[in-house]
Structures are given as structure tokens and as C-alpha cells.
Design an enzyme around this catalytic site. Sequence first.
Site, PDB file in Angstrom:
ATOM      1  CB  SER A 157      38.404  45.610  41.186  1.00 53.93           C
ATOM      2  OG  SER A 157      37.282  44.845  40.979  1.00 53.93           O
ATOM      3  CE1 TYR A 170      40.518  44.166  35.821  1.00 58.73           C
ATOM      4  CE2 TYR A 170      39.010  43.437  37.786  1.00 58.73           C
ATOM      5  CZ  TYR A 170      39.482  44.290  36.954  1.00 58.73           C
ATOM      6  OH  TYR A 170      38.800  45.624  36.849  1.00 58.73           O
ATOM      7  CE  LYS A 174      41.730  46.784  38.110  1.00 58.50           C
ATOM      8  NZ  LYS A 174      41.855  48.158  37.483  1.00 58.50           N
TER       9      LYS A 174
END
Length: 266
Positions: A157, A170, A174
Site C-alpha cells: 500500500s 496498517y 505494509k
Amino acid sequence: MDNASNGSSAAGDSNTLAGKVAVVTGGSRGIGLAIAQELVSQGARVIITARGQENLDAAVSTMPRGSALGIAGKAHDPEHRAQVLDTAAKEFGGLDILINNAGINPVYGKLEDLDLGAASKIFEVNVLAQLAWVQAALKHPDLKFRERKGSVVNLSSVAGETPPPGIGFYGVTKAAVSHLTRTLAVELGPDIRVNAVAPAVVKTDFAKALYEGKEEEVASAYPMARLGVPADIAQAVAFLVSDNASWITAQVLLVDGGLTAAGGTA
């Protein structure tokens, strides 16, 4: 970001992936489903995984009969991985493509307030499970993943490239996925190619909180002046696993409408 369906692209029917067998985790909707549909449209046979069998059955029904199977389970569950890979060997004769798409992000807020138990779970699903799928595919005696010159694409991401507000951990996971991708590529070449795609905001249920009710405002930060759709990511993945990308490995492909170049974050 990750994952809710936008259907397959119009680019298919080229048979670029004819005879290939793929596993797509988190494949019942969104980016995962679009990837599966794209791979099938280019001639591959696909096993998709997700937690709910009903959603998987609905996803499989969108693809030609016999081209896809759906097996319910958790991506980080060793027994589920074994079942999926055993099925790939038994029903399709091997494995050529592994797409690590499954991911979670159940928390929002600053890292100083992050529940460490939740952080551990996110890391397990988003990072360790991706490594575990690769290990399991390589070790399975009947898949011949290495002998078939397999290809892995991990879902990273843009959140792993620049610190995103509210979804910091998060992004940490990633960033780990991106580095995992490069490390695996170095270790597994020349037999296995390993790449990643790093989307910005894609219009899915998973990412809805990042754009719902403010899509025009969010899209204004993108040079392409729109948010992504699942097919944008699916087509990039299909290229990376094809022979057209045979000299491409250890790359993290930003599929972000120019957002990061413009100084934006997820």
C-alpha cells in the site's frame, strides 16, 4: 488500500495466462475478486479464499464454470493454507501464481494509543501470513511451484511509503510487506519472481471510510483526478505475473494515480 467488487476489466480474453494456476487470498470481493477475474479472463484457473463460503460462492459464479474454486478459511490459519494448496495440486495439478491479497485494519488512531494485541493480530495477518503462504507453496511436494517458475505478488500500500493519518500501524505492516517482497525476491530468484503492488485509495468497502462522502475532495489530491477502482490493481497484477514481466522481480509497483509523487498520503 485493499479490498469490494468492481468486476473484471475489459482487457481479458488474451489467454496470456493460459494453463496457469493461481491462488488469490482475500478473493471474494474488491481488489481480490477483480484480480481473480482478470487472471481467469487471461486463461488462468484460480482458487480464491476468504472467510465466508457464501461470498466465495457468489464470487465464483461471476467466472466461467470450471475456472475458479472458492475455499473458506482464515489466511493466517495453517490448516486452511494446507487445504487450499492440497486442492490446487489435486484439482489443477500445481501452482504458478500466488497472490497475497488478504489483509485487515481493525483500528484507527495514533500509534501512542494503539492496542498492542490488535497490532499483533494485524501484523500476523498482513505480514506473517504472506510469508507463510510463500513458505507453504514452496514446501508442498505436489505443487512444483519452484519447478514451474512461479510468481508471487503481495499487496502492499502507499500507506507503507508515507505515514498515513489514522492508519499508521496498517502502514507499518505494509512497509514490512514491501521489504518482505524485496527480500523474498533476492532469496528465491531465479526460480521464483516476487513483486508487490502498492495501491492508494481504491473504491472498495475496505477503504470506504477514507473517501465516503468526500470522494471529490480526496480525488483532488491525485494527478489523475480520480480514485482507483479494483480493475486498476487487477491489471497491474496480471502484468506482473505474466511472461511479459519475466525480468521484473523485487519491485513494489505504486498504483496510485500519481498521489505519492504529488506529495500525498493514503
